[in-house]
Write a protein that holds these residues in place. Structure first.
Motif, short mmCIF file in Angstrom:
data_model
loop_
_atom_site.label_atom_id
_atom_site.label_comp_id
_atom_site.label_asym_id
_atom_site.label_seq_id
_atom_site.Cartn_x
_atom_site.Cartn_y
_atom_site.Cartn_z
N ASP A 1 0.83 -1.22 0.00
CA ASP A 1 0.00 0.00 0.00
C ASP A 1 0.86 1.26 0.00
O ASP A 1 0.53 2.25 -0.67
N ARG B 1 -7.59 5.71 3.65
CA ARG B 1 -8.45 4.59 4.06
C ARG B 1 -8.86 4.74 5.53
O ARG B 1 -10.03 4.54 5.88
N ASP C 1 -9.49 11.18 -1.85
CA ASP C 1 -9.89 9.83 -2.21
C ASP C 1 -9.05 9.27 -3.35
O ASP C 1 -8.27 9.97 -3.99
N TYR C 2 -9.23 7.98 -3.57
CA TYR C 2 -8.70 7.32 -4.76
C TYR C 2 -9.76 6.33 -5.20
O TYR C 2 -10.57 5.85 -4.41
N THR C 3 -9.77 6.02 -6.49
CA THR C 3 -10.78 5.09 -7.01
C THR C 3 -10.23 3.66 -6.99
O THR C 3 -9.01 3.45 -6.94
N ASP C 4 -11.15 2.70 -7.04
CA ASP C 4 -10.74 1.29 -7.10
C ASP C 4 -9.91 1.03 -8.34
O ASP C 4 -8.96 0.24 -8.31
N ASP C 5 -10.28 1.69 -9.45
CA ASP C 5 -9.53 1.49 -10.70
C ASP C 5 -8.12 2.03 -10.57
O ASP C 5 -7.16 1.42 -11.05
N GLU C 6 -7.98 3.21 -9.94
CA GLU C 6 -6.65 3.79 -9.71
C GLU C 6 -5.78 2.82 -8.92
O GLU C 6 -4.62 2.56 -9.27
N TYR C 7 -6.35 2.30 -7.85
CA TYR C 7 -5.61 1.40 -6.96
C TYR C 7 -5.21 0.13 -7.72
O TYR C 7 -4.06 -0.32 -7.65
N ALA C 8 -6.18 -0.45 -8.46
CA ALA C 8 -5.92 -1.70 -9.18
C ALA C 8 -4.84 -1.51 -10.24
O ALA C 8 -3.97 -2.38 -10.43
N LYS D 1 -1.51 -1.17 -8.49
CA LYS D 1 -1.08 -2.46 -7.94
C LYS D 1 -0.55 -3.36 -9.04
O LYS D 1 0.45 -4.05 -8.88
#
Length: 300
Positions: free
Chosen positions: A63, A78, A102-109, A112
């Motif tokens: 992370d 988070r 914030d960050y989006t799930d797509d950004e994080y994925a 990663k």
């Protein structure tokens, strides 16, 4: 190769394979934050890195590395989100802290996936103890994986965490002897393989207030004389966390204590931690006649 911070690169003429650099500071002075920037820089330059982060879980390391890719402090965002969800249920106003929202799930994925495709190898130390095991993992990273750089954060945790299981290694179970053994292994490894190793160390408990920015010397290294004698470079990180000026409280001074290549020592760089992005910014500075550091805050 250069460091991610130009001032430090100029002062030390960069960083080299086959060398050991020791980073030392008191608790909370930014060791891990700086080392993650160093790891991130190596990966961006196409080098492979073995990371042994003994004070955090592999997921926390992932992370924090993703935070650098997104320029957003993932774990803080988070935690803020979870806390405000709880406060909302309790009918309380949300907490507003100075971080990107914030960050989006797509950004994080996406970040990663980018990290997983890089040459980063994270040692899962949870449940693994014993000095032979640690040294074997370091050897495996250098020899079998052929990594360019190994980061051990930190050797004090390695030694104290092994105190009860150190009978599997020569020299008994004192912290000093354990650190001697680890440093001897690391020196042998860089000589045989040409790997670069960055080692983090904590400091002795003395009358100095390291958390208030007191100056660090080689005599403050905790545990063993090998911490100053074995590395090619020793770097101290000084930060006055309690300073009423929030800018100074988030400023880390990088002081070179030992530099085998040129012998040059002294203040090499000043790094400001930006809470909104979770990144470090190098600031210009000067030193007055009394030895005080004068920061150029125009970049903040």
């Amino acid at each position: 190769s250069p460091f991610p911070f130009d001032g430090l690169s100029e002062f030390l003429l960069g960083q080299r394979s086959g060398e050991i650099t020791l980073w030392a500071s008191g608790t909370g002075s930014g060791k891990s934050t700086i080392l993650r920037e160093v790891i991130h820089h190596h990966l961006e330059e196409g080098r492979s890195v073995g990371a042994i982060m003994l004070e955090e879980s592999p997921q926390e390391t992932v992370d924090d590395m993703i935070s650098l890719l997104l320029n957003k402090p993932i774990r803080a965002i988070r935690a803020k989100k979870l806390m405000n969800e709880l406060r909302s249920k309790l009918g309380k106003q949300p907490i507003d802290i100075d971080i990107i929202d914030d960050y989006t799930d797509d950004e994080y994925a996406e970040a990663k996936a980018s990290l997983e495709s890089s040459q980063l190898y994270i040692y899962d130390h949870l449940g693994n103890n014993g000095l032979r095991n640690l040294c074997a993992r370091i050897e495996f990273m250098a020899v079998s994986l052929g990594v360019d750089v190994i980061v051990l954060d930190h050797i004090t945790a390695a030694a104290t965490g092994l105190m009860s299981t150190a009978t599997d290694y020569d020299g008994g179970s004192s912290e000093r002897l354990l650190i001697d053994n680890i440093m001897k292994e690391l020196r042998s490894l860089v000589s045989r393989t040409g790997v670069r190793i960055d080692v983090v160390s904590q400091l002795k408990k003395t009358t100095k207030a390291y958390e208030e920015g007191d100056r660090i010397t080689l005599q403050d290294l905790r545990g063993s004389g090998s911490l100053s004698s074995v590395p090619n470079v020793v770097i101290a990180l000084e930060r006055d966390r309690q300073n009423p000026d929030s800018r100074l409280a988030n400023m880390t001074t990088i002081r070179v204590l030992k530099n085998r290549l040129t012998g040059r020592s002294g203040v090499a760089s000043c790094l400001y931690y930006d809470h909104s992005s979770g990144r470090l910014k190098e600031l210009d500075f000067s030193i007055d006649d009394e030895g005080n550091i004068i920061h150029d805050w125009s970049g903040v």
